[in-house]
Design an enzyme around this catalytic site. Sequence first.
Site, short mmCIF file in Angstrom:
data_model
loop_
_atom_site.label_atom_id
_atom_site.label_comp_id
_atom_site.label_asym_id
_atom_site.label_seq_id
_atom_site.Cartn_x
_atom_site.Cartn_y
_atom_site.Cartn_z
N ASP A 159 -0.56 5.97 11.40
CA ASP A 159 -0.55 4.62 11.98
C ASP A 159 0.86 4.04 12.07
O ASP A 159 1.03 2.86 12.33
CB ASP A 159 -1.45 3.68 11.18
CG ASP A 159 -1.04 3.53 9.72
OD1 ASP A 159 0.01 4.10 9.33
OD2 ASP A 159 -1.75 2.86 8.97
N SER A 187 0.81 -1.22 0.00
CA SER A 187 0.00 0.00 0.00
C SER A 187 0.84 1.27 0.00
O SER A 187 0.40 2.31 -0.49
CB SER A 187 -0.94 0.01 1.21
OG SER A 187 -0.21 -0.12 2.41
N HIS A 244 1.78 3.90 7.15
CA HIS A 244 1.45 4.56 5.89
C HIS A 244 1.92 6.02 5.91
O HIS A 244 1.46 6.80 6.74
CB HIS A 244 -0.06 4.50 5.63
CG HIS A 244 -0.57 3.12 5.43
ND1 HIS A 244 -1.11 2.38 6.46
CD2 HIS A 244 -0.59 2.33 4.33
CE1 HIS A 244 -1.46 1.19 6.00
NE2 HIS A 244 -1.14 1.13 4.72
#
Length: 216
Positions: A192, A18, A195
């Site tokens: 977090d 991601s 990311h």
Amino acid sequence: MNFNDFQKSAVLMMSGDSVTDAGRAYPVGSYLNGLGRGYVNYFHEMITAAVPEKRIKVVNMGISGETSRQVAARWVANLNDIKPDYATLMIGVNDIWRSYDTYMEPDRAVSAEEYEKNLRFILENSKSLKGFMLISPIFFEPNKDDIFMKRILQYSAICKRLAEEYGVDYCNLQPEVDRLCAAIYPTTFSGDRVHPGPVAHLAIAREILKQMNFKF
């Protein structure tokens, strides 16, 4: 991988999870339909601003949530489909994260031993590329005794060792992340700790380009 060696119209495939995906278009993220909101797009914008005449095509093949196991399963197909001249791979944080966020399904996690096996498969199947770069997984955590951070450093060490063994480039991003976290509280750059936000993504793109000896 020296940026100065990139020929006109060279294709660079950037892959990962991601952090690389960052909302890119599917099935293939490109400047035509969307490279995402992360470091891949910043990378594309900086090189295009500097040397537009080279027309270097950046392709984003990151997939959110993937581990090295899943990247290895699609790697050969991606190379055959994209036919890149160069490639980068940033993977590993989900290999670790699955130990914690899906702890009731331990088979989803990827051990350090399997991580190395998966990277070896990818490296063995990347020998035809003109250049390949392994990029370390990162964690926005200044405490080096944090259990997650300890494993990030372990997996990054595997990346470095294999890059040296196979004679490919290695980009260690953690020192740059540490620099940011030392200046301002880490959640400024990552909510977090995994990311990156926009500033961190820009720092990542810049650090990769520095590793490629790019002249800003």
